[in-house]
Write a protein that holds these residues in place. Sequence first.
Motif, PDB file in Angstrom:
ATOM      1  N   TYR A 262       1.425  -0.986 -10.561  1.00 18.62           N
ATOM      2  CA  TYR A 262       0.011  -0.589 -10.558  1.00 18.62           C
ATOM      3  C   TYR A 262      -0.119   0.919 -10.325  1.00 18.62           C
ATOM      4  CZ  TYR A 262      -4.975  -0.800  -9.595  1.00 18.62           C
ATOM      5  OH  TYR A 262      -6.332  -0.606  -9.636  1.00 18.62           O
ATOM      6  N   GLY A 263       0.707   1.448  -9.447  1.00 21.46           N
ATOM      7  CA  GLY A 263       0.679   2.891  -9.182  1.00 21.46           C
ATOM      8  C   GLY A 263       1.108   3.711 -10.390  1.00 21.46           C
TER       9      GLY A 263
ATOM     10  N   TYR B 184       2.434   1.603  -3.405  1.00 21.05           N
ATOM     11  CA  TYR B 184       1.442   2.109  -4.356  1.00 21.05           C
ATOM     12  C   TYR B 184       1.269   3.623  -4.183  1.00 21.05           C
ATOM     13  CZ  TYR B 184      -3.007   3.335  -6.395  1.00 21.05           C
ATOM     14  OH  TYR B 184      -3.977   3.977  -7.122  1.00 21.05           O
ATOM     15  N   ASP B 185       1.121   4.076  -2.951  1.00 15.29           N
ATOM     16  CA  ASP B 185       0.904   5.517  -2.701  1.00 15.29           C
ATOM     17  C   ASP B 185       2.055   6.346  -3.271  1.00 15.29           C
ATOM     18  OD1 ASP B 185      -1.409   4.925  -1.358  1.00 15.29           O
ATOM     19  OD2 ASP B 185      -0.598   5.299   0.652  1.00 15.29           O
TER      20      ASP B 185
ATOM     21  N   TYR C 168       0.832  -1.203   0.000  1.00 15.78           N
ATOM     22  CA  TYR C 168       0.000   0.000   0.000  1.00 15.78           C
ATOM     23  C   TYR C 168       0.870   1.260   0.000  1.00 15.78           C
ATOM     24  CZ  TYR C 168      -3.863  -3.112   1.059  1.00 15.78           C
ATOM     25  OH  TYR C 168      -4.788  -4.114   0.996  1.00 15.78           O
TER      26      TYR C 168
ATOM     27  N   SER D 250       4.181   5.518  -5.685  1.00  9.76           N
ATOM     28  CA  SER D 250       4.216   5.421  -7.148  1.00  9.76           C
ATOM     29  C   SER D 250       3.115   6.257  -7.786  1.00  9.76           C
ATOM     30  CB  SER D 250       4.037   3.967  -7.572  1.00  9.76           C
ATOM     31  OG  SER D 250       4.902   3.161  -6.835  1.00  9.76           O
ATOM     32  N   LYS D 251       1.953   6.217  -7.187  1.00  8.20           N
ATOM     33  CA  LYS D 251       0.826   6.995  -7.708  1.00  8.20           C
ATOM     34  C   LYS D 251       1.161   8.481  -7.628  1.00  8.20           C
ATOM     35  CE  LYS D 251      -3.650   7.013  -8.946  1.00  8.20           C
ATOM     36  NZ  LYS D 251      -3.942   8.421  -8.864  1.00  8.20           N
TER      37      LYS D 251
ATOM     38  N   GLY E   4      -4.866  -3.880  -7.599  1.00  6.21           N
ATOM     39  CA  GLY E   4      -4.099  -3.180  -6.582  1.00  6.21           C
ATOM     40  C   GLY E   4      -3.734  -4.090  -5.420  1.00  6.21           C
ATOM     41  N   PRO E   5      -3.053  -3.513  -4.414  1.00 10.36           N
ATOM     42  CA  PRO E   5      -2.521  -4.288  -3.284  1.00 10.36           C
ATOM     43  C   PRO E   5      -3.549  -5.127  -2.539  1.00 10.36           C
ATOM     44  CG  PRO E   5      -1.657  -2.045  -3.244  1.00 10.36           C
ATOM     45  CD  PRO E   5      -2.653  -2.097  -4.366  1.00 10.36           C
TER      46      PRO E   5
ATOM     47  N   ALA F 143       2.809  -3.591  -6.877  1.00  8.20           N
ATOM     48  CA  ALA F 143       2.116  -2.384  -6.393  1.00  8.20           C
ATOM     49  C   ALA F 143       2.700  -1.139  -7.068  1.00  8.20           C
ATOM     50  CB  ALA F 143       2.257  -2.280  -4.871  1.00  8.20           C
TER      51      ALA F 143
END
Length: 406
Positions: free
Chosen positions: A383-384, A342-343, A339, A345-346, A397-398, A380
């Motif tokens: 995906y981000g 992901y945050d 998570y 990378s996003k 996602g995660p 993750a």
Amino acid sequence: MKIFLSIVLLLISCISHQLADTTQTTTPLNKPIVVCYWASWRLSWLKPESIDPTLCTHLHHAFHVLDVQNNVVRDSTGSPQPDIYRRLNQLKLMNPDLKLIVSLGGAGQPDRDYSELISDKERRLKFINNTIDYLNKYQFDGLDIDWEYPVCWSYDCSKGPESDRPNFGIFLKELRSAFDKQSPRPLSLSAAVIAGLPGGPADHAYDFPSMASALDYVSVMTYAGAGEWDHKTGHHSKFTFCLSGTQYYVDKGIPKHKLLMGVPISGTTFKLADKTKHGIGAPIQGMGHTPHGLGDCSMYSEMCELVKQANWTKETSAQGGHDPIAYKDLIWVGYDDPYAAYDKSKWVKDNGFGGIIVWEITMDDFKPSCCSVRYPMLRAINYGLYGSKGLGGGGGGPETYGCEHK
Ligand SMILES: *[C@@H]1O[C@H](CO)[C@@H](O)[C@H](O)[C@H]1NC(C)=O
Ligand SMILES: *[C@@H]1O[C@H](CO)[C@@H](O)[C@H](O)[C@H]1NC(C)=O
């Protein structure tokens, strides 16, 4: 000697690095990149064939060291490993765009050797000539420099000469100009830099305009930002630290699209002074270690298991990011989970930065032993950056990876 070497490797294992992208002749990136460091000394855990090259755009072989006698890079084992390089190159069958890069340096290398090399024009040119020959011979696509750090040798800015800063800039520009002459394609040139902090070591270490023009990408090592020196618990790669540590370089003139944010696949482990005080900033006795930790470095794959299978308590610190922590009794770890990856990378994607560097992939749950998919951390990140049309052929996602709870 053996023990000494393994201690050094342990240090290197959790400590930072990596990065990269374009310049004078290089074309701008048209999509974010994912730079994966692979610790070659962990060959027995994760062999080249088990790397998933569809989850990385660049694979950094960590590390080569400086051969001061011959003015060239040298494999950290002491001699070239053609079989390993060939097997890494074969990953291009699965991802033809994959770039295979020699990473030079890492934490704990002799700073004086680098300083002397870059201060001597004749030696610089020999190094550049010999290293290009080496890269071509073993079919590497470029060079990544992880000197930690010019001027601020092993983090102490009173140790190295101020001249390291301009000399390092000149060295990078000479490398760039020689790399651009390579055909059929220019070689890639990148560097790993310390997380930026106004007034901190980066102010002393770097000639920013030279880096901006010479480097294809700049990997900001936004981790290792908490430790015993704080005398209290802390998350070593908190979200806000990653943002400010990367933004620093934008303020210094490095193009955003060349800047990569670091995501660690590990945590930093502390030993609490009082097991009832387990928040961020809690008093510590010192550094700690998890059952399978590498010193105070705990791999993501182990953290997942401790939370999912061994009843460790996991919480998020709510300091502006996900920033997970987990603890049991006196042992306390701040780490990145999918998570958190992901945050970051996003954020990188939404804000027009160049991508992510990952230190390092042998610490991911690559088997998998805890989650239900391989490489949850890399997944993750993909995906981000790319959404469900990720490099690895997509996916969710995660929350779909079957790892420990958020
Ligand atoms: C390096 O120098 C040698 C000997 O002069 C030469 O044969 C070789 O082509 C040079 N390599 C590069 C990359 O310029
Ligand atoms: C985890 O906690 C549960 C409930 O408190 C308990 O039943 C179980 O035995 C514990 N497992 C381990 C491995 O400690």
